[in-house]
Scaffold this motif. Structure first.
Motif, PDB file in Angstrom:
ATOM      1  N   VAL A  77     -43.583  65.467  62.169  1.00  6.94           N
ATOM      2  CA  VAL A  77     -45.186  65.657  62.531  1.00  6.94           C
ATOM      3  C   VAL A  77     -45.460  65.046  63.789  1.00  6.94           C
ATOM      4  O   VAL A  77     -45.991  65.482  64.799  1.00  6.94           O
ATOM      5  N   LEU A  78     -44.865  63.725  64.091  1.00  5.48           N
ATOM      6  CA  LEU A  78     -45.005  63.054  65.284  1.00  5.48           C
ATOM      7  C   LEU A  78     -44.353  63.604  66.473  1.00  5.48           C
ATOM      8  O   LEU A  78     -44.710  63.695  67.554  1.00  5.48           O
ATOM      9  N   GLY A  79     -43.241  64.438  66.178  1.00  4.53           N
ATOM     10  CA  GLY A  79     -42.576  64.954  67.316  1.00  4.53           C
ATOM     11  C   GLY A  79     -43.327  66.069  67.699  1.00  4.53           C
ATOM     12  O   GLY A  79     -43.566  66.257  68.977  1.00  4.53           O
ATOM     13  N   ASN A  80     -44.127  66.711  66.827  1.00  4.02           N
ATOM     14  CA  ASN A  80     -45.060  68.095  67.231  1.00  4.02           C
ATOM     15  C   ASN A  80     -46.278  67.359  68.256  1.00  4.02           C
ATOM     16  O   ASN A  80     -46.897  68.092  68.798  1.00  4.02           O
ATOM     17  N   GLN A  81     -46.464  66.166  67.579  1.00 11.22           N
ATOM     18  CA  GLN A  81     -47.689  65.504  68.406  1.00 11.22           C
ATOM     19  C   GLN A  81     -47.290  65.081  69.738  1.00 11.22           C
ATOM     20  O   GLN A  81     -48.144  65.110  70.675  1.00 11.22           O
ATOM     21  N   TYR A  82     -46.150  65.024  70.205  1.00 12.80           N
ATOM     22  CA  TYR A  82     -45.756  64.389  71.470  1.00 12.80           C
ATOM     23  C   TYR A  82     -44.892  65.251  72.312  1.00 12.80           C
ATOM     24  O   TYR A  82     -44.619  64.872  73.566  1.00 12.80           O
ATOM     25  N   THR A  83     -44.357  66.408  72.076  1.00 10.69           N
ATOM     26  CA  THR A  83     -43.767  67.246  72.673  1.00 10.69           C
ATOM     27  C   THR A  83     -44.156  68.607  72.172  1.00 10.69           C
ATOM     28  O   THR A  83     -44.702  68.755  70.843  1.00 10.69           O
ATOM     29  N   LYS A  84     -43.449  69.611  72.879  1.00  8.88           N
ATOM     30  CA  LYS A  84     -43.575  71.034  72.425  1.00  8.88           C
ATOM     31  C   LYS A  84     -42.931  71.461  71.179  1.00  8.88           C
ATOM     32  O   LYS A  84     -42.080  70.995  71.010  1.00  8.88           O
ATOM     33  N   ALA A  85     -43.484  72.402  70.489  1.00  6.45           N
ATOM     34  CA  ALA A  85     -42.934  72.733  69.261  1.00  6.45           C
ATOM     35  C   ALA A  85     -41.398  73.177  69.687  1.00  6.45           C
ATOM     36  O   ALA A  85     -40.819  73.058  68.537  1.00  6.45           O
ATOM     37  N   GLY A  86     -41.257  73.795  70.636  1.00  6.87           N
ATOM     38  CA  GLY A  86     -40.013  74.466  70.798  1.00  6.87           C
ATOM     39  C   GLY A  86     -38.876  73.422  70.964  1.00  6.87           C
ATOM     40  O   GLY A  86     -37.653  73.606  70.386  1.00  6.87           O
ATOM     41  N   ASN A  87     -39.464  72.323  71.618  1.00  3.58           N
ATOM     42  CA  ASN A  87     -38.267  71.120  71.551  1.00  3.58           C
ATOM     43  C   ASN A  87     -37.976  70.676  70.068  1.00  3.58           C
ATOM     44  O   ASN A  87     -36.796  70.303  69.796  1.00  3.58           O
ATOM     45  N   VAL A  88     -38.916  70.462  69.467  1.00  5.04           N
ATOM     46  CA  VAL A  88     -38.861  69.991  68.073  1.00  5.04           C
ATOM     47  C   VAL A  88     -37.861  70.640  67.144  1.00  5.04           C
ATOM     48  O   VAL A  88     -37.001  70.413  66.391  1.00  5.04           O
ATOM     49  N   LEU A  89     -38.194  71.927  67.195  1.00  5.38           N
ATOM     50  CA  LEU A  89     -37.585  73.091  66.413  1.00  5.38           C
ATOM     51  C   LEU A  89     -36.046  73.045  66.997  1.00  5.38           C
ATOM     52  O   LEU A  89     -34.998  73.376  66.192  1.00  5.38           O
ATOM     53  N   MET A  90     -35.817  73.056  68.403  1.00 12.07           N
ATOM     54  CA  MET A  90     -34.424  73.182  68.695  1.00 12.07           C
ATOM     55  C   MET A  90     -33.888  71.958  68.175  1.00 12.07           C
ATOM     56  O   MET A  90     -32.663  72.087  67.831  1.00 12.07           O
ATOM     57  N   ILE A  91     -34.231  70.612  68.285  1.00 10.83           N
ATOM     58  CA  ILE A  91     -33.588  69.655  67.745  1.00 10.83           C
ATOM     59  C   ILE A  91     -33.323  69.537  66.278  1.00 10.83           C
ATOM     60  O   ILE A  91     -32.171  69.072  65.902  1.00 10.83           O
ATOM     61  N   LEU A  92     -34.418  69.807  65.489  1.00 15.19           N
ATOM     62  CA  LEU A  92     -34.263  69.823  64.138  1.00 15.19           C
ATOM     63  C   LEU A  92     -33.129  71.056  63.756  1.00 15.19           C
ATOM     64  O   LEU A  92     -32.467  70.896  62.644  1.00 15.19           O
TER      65      LEU A  92
END
Length: 314
Positions: A91-106
Motif C-alpha cells: 500500500v505504501l509503495g503505491n502511495q509513494y511511487t507509480k504502480a508499475g514500479n511496485v508491481l515490477m519489484i513485487l
C-alpha cells in the motif's frame, strides 16, 4: 464429486493461485483511485479485510473454525505478522511511487521464494521453472521500463519489503504441509488496521472519506482483497513457493492493463511486448507441464494395469 475435487493436486493449485492473482489484479489501481492518506487507507484496508477474511473462514469451516486457528499454531502467527508487513509495503509503495514500479519489484518474489525454498526446504526446482522465472522478470522489466525514472526510492523500498515478506510467507507455509494458513489473515488485518488507526487518530481531525472513495475502499478491502488473498495463501499447499510466486505475475500484467484502461496510464510499446512475453511464458509452461502430467498419469495407469494382469495370470 465436485469438478474441483476431480482435478489433480497440481491442477487445483494452479486454479487457486491463478484465480487469486486475477482477482487481485485491480488492487494497485483501486488504491490509486481511492486517493486516501497513508494511515487512512491502511486502516480501512486492515479492518475491512479482517472482517472479509473472517467471514470467508466462517463459511468454509463453520463451528470448526477455532480448531483451524489452533492447528495453525506459531507458524500461523508468523504468517499473520509477515503479511502485515506485505500489506504495508504494497500500500505504501503505491502511495509513494507509480504502480508499475511496485508491481515490477513485487515480481521479484519468485526469485526470493525460489532461493528460500532451495535453502530452507531443500526443494529442487526444474530448469524450466528457472527459465520461466527469468523470462517473466524480463517481461516485467519491459512493462515498467517507462516508469524507471519516475519512481521514488521510498516507494521502491516499501515495494521491496512487500516482495521479500511475501516470499518468506509462502516459503513458511510450505513448512506446514496440509495446514491452511489463510484464516490467520484475520489477524493480519487487525494488526494493520489497529496500528494505522492510531496514526490516523493522531494525525488531526479524522473524518469519513467521500462516498465515492468509501465505495472503492469497501469493494477493494472487504471483497477483492479477502477473496483474492485467501486463494493465493492456499497456493503453497499445492505448489512450490516459487511457482506460486510465478503465477503472481499474472496480477502484474493484468493490473498494468487495467491501469492503462481505467486511468490512462498508457504503457510504452516495449511494455506491451513485456506483457506478451509474461503471458506467453506462463501459457507455454502450463501447457508443457500439463502434457508431462498427462504422460506420467498414463504411464502410472499402464503400470498398474500390467501389475493387475500379472496378478491374474498367477
Amino acid at each position: 464429486m465436485s469438478a474441483f475435487a476431480s482435478l489433480s493436486h497440481r491442477q487445483q493449485g494452479l486454479l487457486l493461485t491463478a484465480g487469486g492473482a486475477l482477482i487481485m489484479a485491480p488492487d494497485a489501481l483501486l488504491i490509486k483511485v481511492a486517493n486516501l492518506p497513508d494511515a487512512e487507507i491502511l486502516m480501512w484496508r486492515g479492518f475491512l479485510s479482517a472482517l472479509g477474511f473472517f467471514l470467508i473462514a466462517l463459511m468454509r469451516h463453520g463451528n470448526g473454525i477455532w480448531g483451524v486457528y489452533r492447528r495453525c499454531g506459531w507458524t500461523g502467527i508468523a504468517v499473520a505478522l509477515l503479511f502485515s508487513l506485505t500489506t504495508c509495503g504494497f500500500v505504501l509503495g503505491n502511495q509513494y511511487t507509480k504502480a508499475g514500479n511496485v508491481l515490477m519489484i513485487l515480481a521479484g518474489a519468485p526469485l526470493i521464494a525460489a532461493a528460500l525454498s532451495w535453502v530452507v526446504l531443500k526443494e529442487r526446482l526444474p530448469r524450466r521453472t528457472w527459465i520461466a522465472i527469468w523470462l517473466c522478470l524480463a517481461g516485467i522489466a519491459m512493462i515498467a521500463l517507462d516508469d524507471a525514472g519516475a519512481g521514488s526510492w521510498v516507494g521502491n523500498a516499501f515495494a521491496l519489503m512487500a516482495a521479500t515478506t511475501l516470499a518468506i510467507n509462502f516459503t513458511l507455509c510450505r513448512t506446514r504441509p496440509g495446514i491452511d494458513m489463510s484464516p490467520m489473515l484475520v489477524f493480519n488485518g487487525i494488526i494493520v488496521g489497529s496500528v494505522a488507526g492510531l496514526f490516523w487518530l493522531a494525525g488531526g481531525e479524522p473524518s469519513l472519506p467521500a462516498t465515492n472513495q468509501l465505495a472503492v475502499v469497501v469493494l477493494l478491502c472487504l471483497i477483492i482483497v479477502p477473496c483474492g488473498v485467501t486463494l493465493l495463501q492456499r497456493g503453497p499447499l499445492y505448489l512450490p513457493a516459487a511457482e506460486v510466486g510465478l503465477l503472481l505475475l499474472l496480477e502484474v500484467v493484468v493490473g498494468t492493463l487495467l491501469a492503462w484502461w481505467i486511468i490512462s496510464e498508457q504503457p510504452a510499446p516495449m511494455a506491451l511486448v513485456g506483457g506478451a512475453l509474461v503471458l506467453g511464458t506462463l501459457t507455454v509452461k502450463g501447457l508443457y507441464e500439463r502434457r508431462l502430467e498427462l504422460r506420467l498419469r498414463a504411464g502410472a495407469g499402464a503400470a498398474l494395469q500390467q501389475r493387475a494382469e500379472g496378478a491374474d495370470t498367477v
